[in-house]
Design a protein around this motif. Structure first.
Motif, PDB file in Angstrom:
ATOM      1  N   ALA A  80       0.842  -1.234   0.212  1.00  0.00           N
ATOM      2  CA  ALA A  80       0.000   0.009   0.083  1.00  0.00           C
ATOM      3  C   ALA A  80       0.926   1.287  -0.131  1.00  0.00           C
ATOM      4  CB  ALA A  80      -1.029  -0.077   1.086  1.00  0.00           C
ATOM      5  N   LEU A  81       2.067   1.206   0.602  1.00  0.00           N
ATOM      6  CA  LEU A  81       3.051   2.173   0.388  1.00  0.00           C
ATOM      7  C   LEU A  81       3.370   2.962  -1.013  1.00  0.00           C
ATOM      8  CD1 LEU A  81       5.255   1.716   3.463  1.00  0.00           C
ATOM      9  CD2 LEU A  81       3.674   3.352   3.212  1.00  0.00           C
ATOM     10  N   ASP A 141      -2.965  11.693  -2.651  1.00  0.00           N
ATOM     11  CA  ASP A 141      -2.526  10.603  -1.551  1.00  0.00           C
ATOM     12  C   ASP A 141      -1.420   9.830  -2.154  1.00  0.00           C
ATOM     13  OD1 ASP A 141      -2.535   8.437  -0.016  1.00  0.00           O
ATOM     14  OD2 ASP A 141      -4.612   8.429   0.274  1.00  0.00           O
ATOM     15  N   ASN A 142      -0.276   9.948  -1.429  1.00  0.00           N
ATOM     16  CA  ASN A 142       1.080   9.275  -2.072  1.00  0.00           C
ATOM     17  C   ASN A 142       1.587   8.149  -0.852  1.00  0.00           C
ATOM     18  OD1 ASN A 142       1.421  10.655  -4.465  1.00  0.00           O
ATOM     19  ND2 ASN A 142       2.375  12.275  -3.237  1.00  0.00           N
ATOM     20  N   GLY A 143       0.439   7.790  -0.130  1.00  0.00           N
ATOM     21  CA  GLY A 143       0.746   6.439   0.771  1.00  0.00           C
ATOM     22  C   GLY A 143       1.078   7.057   1.846  1.00  0.00           C
ATOM     23  N   TYR A 144       2.529   7.435   2.239  1.00  0.00           N
ATOM     24  CA  TYR A 144       2.926   7.851   3.609  1.00  0.00           C
ATOM     25  C   TYR A 144       2.650   9.405   3.694  1.00  0.00           C
ATOM     26  CZ  TYR A 144       6.941   7.234   0.697  1.00  0.00           C
ATOM     27  OH  TYR A 144       7.895   6.851  -0.331  1.00  0.00           O
ATOM     28  N   LEU A 145       2.444  10.068   2.651  1.00  0.00           N
ATOM     29  CA  LEU A 145       2.137  11.650   2.470  1.00  0.00           C
ATOM     30  C   LEU A 145       1.092  11.864   1.688  1.00  0.00           C
ATOM     31  CD1 LEU A 145       3.592  14.104   3.603  1.00  0.00           C
ATOM     32  CD2 LEU A 145       4.747  14.135   1.339  1.00  0.00           C
ATOM     33  N   GLY A 146      -0.044  12.853   2.336  1.00  0.00           N
ATOM     34  CA  GLY A 146      -0.836  13.416   1.700  1.00  0.00           C
ATOM     35  C   GLY A 146      -0.638  14.847   1.436  1.00  0.00           C
ATOM     36  N   PHE A 147      -0.910  15.652   0.168  1.00  0.00           N
ATOM     37  CA  PHE A 147      -0.590  16.902  -0.048  1.00  0.00           C
ATOM     38  C   PHE A 147      -1.761  17.555  -0.799  1.00  0.00           C
ATOM     39  CE2 PHE A 147       1.353  20.049  -3.027  1.00  0.00           C
ATOM     40  CZ  PHE A 147       1.988  21.056  -2.024  1.00  0.00           C
ATOM     41  N   LEU A 148      -1.976  18.887  -0.135  1.00  0.00           N
ATOM     42  CA  LEU A 148      -3.071  19.769  -0.894  1.00  0.00           C
ATOM     43  C   LEU A 148      -2.228  20.885  -1.317  1.00  0.00           C
ATOM     44  CD1 LEU A 148      -5.888  19.991   1.862  1.00  0.00           C
ATOM     45  CD2 LEU A 148      -5.563  18.195   0.010  1.00  0.00           C
ATOM     46  N   GLY A 149      -2.165  21.330  -2.606  1.00  0.00           N
ATOM     47  CA  GLY A 149      -1.363  22.319  -3.283  1.00  0.00           C
ATOM     48  C   GLY A 149      -2.067  23.319  -3.828  1.00  0.00           C
ATOM     49  N   VAL A 150      -1.645  24.576  -3.545  1.00  0.00           N
ATOM     50  CA  VAL A 150      -2.108  25.698  -4.434  1.00  0.00           C
ATOM     51  C   VAL A 150      -1.159  26.546  -5.041  1.00  0.00           C
ATOM     52  CG1 VAL A 150      -3.667  27.817  -4.111  1.00  0.00           C
ATOM     53  CG2 VAL A 150      -4.197  25.700  -2.823  1.00  0.00           C
ATOM     54  N   SER A 151      -1.062  26.996  -6.369  1.00  0.00           N
ATOM     55  CA  SER A 151      -0.089  27.755  -7.050  1.00  0.00           C
ATOM     56  C   SER A 151      -0.581  28.822  -7.742  1.00  0.00           C
ATOM     57  CB  SER A 151       0.779  26.799  -7.523  1.00  0.00           C
ATOM     58  OG  SER A 151       1.654  25.876  -6.877  1.00  0.00           O
ATOM     59  N   TRP A 152      -0.216  29.790  -7.642  1.00  0.00           N
ATOM     60  CA  TRP A 152      -0.430  30.982  -8.423  1.00  0.00           C
ATOM     61  C   TRP A 152       0.489  31.272  -9.495  1.00  0.00           C
ATOM     62  CZ3 TRP A 152      -4.669  32.859 -10.109  1.00  0.00           C
ATOM     63  CH2 TRP A 152      -4.778  34.203 -10.976  1.00  0.00           C
ATOM     64  N   THR A 184      -0.323  15.951   5.047  1.00  0.00           N
ATOM     65  CA  THR A 184      -0.774  15.232   6.139  1.00  0.00           C
ATOM     66  C   THR A 184      -0.019  13.865   6.114  1.00  0.00           C
ATOM     67  OG1 THR A 184      -2.435  14.282   4.596  1.00  0.00           O
ATOM     68  CG2 THR A 184      -3.000  16.144   5.948  1.00  0.00           C
ATOM     69  N   PHE A 185       0.336  13.298   7.071  1.00  0.00           N
ATOM     70  CA  PHE A 185       0.985  12.051   7.134  1.00  0.00           C
ATOM     71  C   PHE A 185       0.003  10.792   7.054  1.00  0.00           C
ATOM     72  CE2 PHE A 185       3.741  15.515   8.482  1.00  0.00           C
ATOM     73  CZ  PHE A 185       4.990  15.021   7.779  1.00  0.00           C
ATOM     74  N   TRP A 186       0.587   9.917   6.447  1.00  0.00           N
ATOM     75  CA  TRP A 186       0.056   8.194   6.262  1.00  0.00           C
ATOM     76  C   TRP A 186      -1.424   8.286   6.064  1.00  0.00           C
ATOM     77  CZ3 TRP A 186       3.734   5.014   6.386  1.00  0.00           C
ATOM     78  CH2 TRP A 186       5.063   5.430   7.044  1.00  0.00           C
ATOM     79  N   PRO A 187      -2.057   8.856   4.950  1.00  0.00           N
ATOM     80  CA  PRO A 187      -3.148   9.008   4.756  1.00  0.00           C
ATOM     81  C   PRO A 187      -3.682   7.699   4.105  1.00  0.00           C
ATOM     82  CG  PRO A 187      -2.070   9.939   2.893  1.00  0.00           C
ATOM     83  CD  PRO A 187      -1.076   9.774   3.912  1.00  0.00           C
ATOM     84  N   MET A 188      -2.796   6.748   3.253  1.00  0.00           N
ATOM     85  CA  MET A 188      -2.931   5.505   3.082  1.00  0.00           C
ATOM     86  C   MET A 188      -4.283   5.309   2.474  1.00  0.00           C
ATOM     87  SD  MET A 188      -0.032   4.071   3.637  1.00  0.00           S
ATOM     88  CE  MET A 188      -0.396   2.206   3.786  1.00  0.00           C
ATOM     89  N   PHE A 241      11.504  10.221   1.567  1.00  0.00           N
ATOM     90  CA  PHE A 241      10.663  10.900   0.665  1.00  0.00           C
ATOM     91  C   PHE A 241      11.076  12.085   0.166  1.00  0.00           C
ATOM     92  CE2 PHE A 241       7.202  13.600  -0.717  1.00  0.00           C
ATOM     93  CZ  PHE A 241       6.278  12.882  -1.401  1.00  0.00           C
ATOM     94  N   LYS A 242      11.478  12.328  -1.504  1.00  0.00           N
ATOM     95  CA  LYS A 242      11.878  13.471  -1.810  1.00  0.00           C
ATOM     96  C   LYS A 242      11.242  13.820  -3.288  1.00  0.00           C
ATOM     97  CE  LYS A 242      15.850  16.126  -3.348  1.00  0.00           C
ATOM     98  NZ  LYS A 242      17.291  16.323  -3.563  1.00  0.00           N
ATOM     99  N   THR A 243      10.974  14.712  -3.645  1.00  0.00           N
ATOM    100  CA  THR A 243      10.111  14.935  -5.117  1.00  0.00           C
ATOM    101  C   THR A 243      10.685  16.606  -5.294  1.00  0.00           C
ATOM    102  OG1 THR A 243       8.175  15.492  -6.462  1.00  0.00           O
ATOM    103  CG2 THR A 243       8.012  16.000  -4.082  1.00  0.00           C
ATOM    104  N   ALA A 244      11.315  16.697  -6.410  1.00  0.00           N
ATOM    105  CA  ALA A 244      11.958  17.706  -7.054  1.00  0.00           C
ATOM    106  C   ALA A 244      11.161  18.139  -8.341  1.00  0.00           C
ATOM    107  CB  ALA A 244      13.311  17.837  -6.955  1.00  0.00           C
TER     108      ALA A 244
END
Length: 339
Positions: free
Chosen positions: A39-40, A63-74, A89-93, A300-303
């Motif tokens: 599931a990870l 929902d990336n398994g161990y990390l959830g993210f809400l993003g807003v960009s202008w 958020t951590f561990w949304p799974m 966990f790293k994303t660039a």
């Protein structure tokens, strides 16, 4: 080879892709419960980007398994500036309950002062955003309506070499005319359907730990025509099909392989070029701003470098004719993940 998929479940009883290939509609049904991998490794997201020739908005729920993210960009193409804001958020799974279809199911998520809602209504989609902490408290909020007339889309099911339970099921819905208002730091920006067009990147899959992708997208109006395209590569086994497709007035024209010719040095200070092995896609890209974002949590790293600007060039249509593209707003990106 460009293999077109038939209908049916996305995965078989062992959790493998039932079929690899492309389509211009949602022909395969995704079911998270059918996945047989750790599931990870499951990654699910909805990403919207709505652009005018001068400014734009990007919204992410992931929902990336161990990390959830809400993003807003202008994105301000005139000022050559991009501002990012988000909440993790951590561990949304899977608890974020992202829909199993791009055509039904709503998203309503809030975390750390960021609220995002993506809702289906008859004839289109309604996006709502409220981020009072955006840009050090300047704030960003508003609502956009994305109409969705009957039209083709890019759909692809991609396997990963040497990882039989890994896959990526992706839909890109381009050319969504947008209407509404977004307020940024007290200034209100209008989005009108003659000038503002959105794209939905709907992704569901089981990913390998380390990978890099290249993605480009553009949508807009040129004269009486509504046009757009999706291009990309860089991960998985795309021998059955690529994700490259041009859209003209709702009809998809399937392309083979497209290569990104990126400049050395800073990616928003020199032109990009794009070409295809079949000679049907030749495009220049004049960058305006790089929406760079990095999250580094060790394991966990994303660039990502998502560069916004304008595309000009030529596309060969299925009937053999040539369509000229002139200053179409869009973006091209390189994203590197350890996740």
């Amino acid at each position: 080879m460009q293999k077109k998929m038939g209908t049916g479940p996305l995965l078989d009883a062992k959790g493998h892709l039932a079929e690899c290939g492309w389509s211009n509609s949602e022909v395969r049904s995704y079911d998270r419960a059918a996945i047989r991998a750790n599931a990870l490794r499951i990654k699910e997201w909805d990403y919207y980007c709505i652009l005018t020739p001068e400014y734009g908005l990007a919204l992410t729920v992931a929902d990336n398994g161990y990390l959830g993210f809400l993003g807003v960009s202008w994105i301000d193409l005139r000022a050559r500036k991009a501002t990012n804001h988000g909440a993790a958020t951590f561990w949304p799974m899977g608890k974020m309950n992202l829909p199993a279809s791009a055509d039904s199911g709503d998203i309503d998520q809030s975390a750390s002062g960021v609220s995002l809602a993506f809702r289906h209504e008859a004839g289109g989609r309604r996006l709502k955003v409220d981020a009072p902490g955006f840009d050090n408290g300047a704030g960003l909020s508003g609502e956009l309506w994305l109409a969705q007339p009957p039209m083709d889309r890019m759909v692809i099911a991609t396997p990963f070499p040497r990882a039989p339970k890994a896959f990526y099921y992706n839909q890109k819905i381009n050319c969504l005319p947008a209407e509404g208002k977004i307020t940024v730091g007290g200034e209100t920006f209008a989005f009108t359907p003659t000038a503002a067009y959105g794209v939905l990147d709907w992704g569901r899959g089981v990913w390998t730990y380390s990978n890099t992708w290249y993605w480009g997208s553009a949508s807009g109006r040129q004269g009486k025509d509504v046009i757009g395209f999706n291009i990309g590569y860089g991960f998985g086994d795309t021998s059955a099909a690529s994700e490259n497709m041009f859209f003209l007035n709702g009809k998809a024209h399937k392309l083979d392989q497209v290569t990104f010719h990126m400049p050395c040095g800073k990616l928003d200070e020199a032109p990009w070029k794009f070409s295809s092995n079949d000679g049907r896609f030749t495009m220049d890209f004049k960058p305006a701003v790089n929406r760079h974002h990095t999250t580094n949590l060790g394991i966990f790293k994303t660039a990502q470098d998502q560069v916004f600007g304008h595309f000009s060039g030529n596309v060969g249509l299925d009937d053999g004719s040539l369509f000229h593209v002139e200053r179409l707003p869009g973006f091209a990106e390189e994203v590197r993940n350890r996740w």
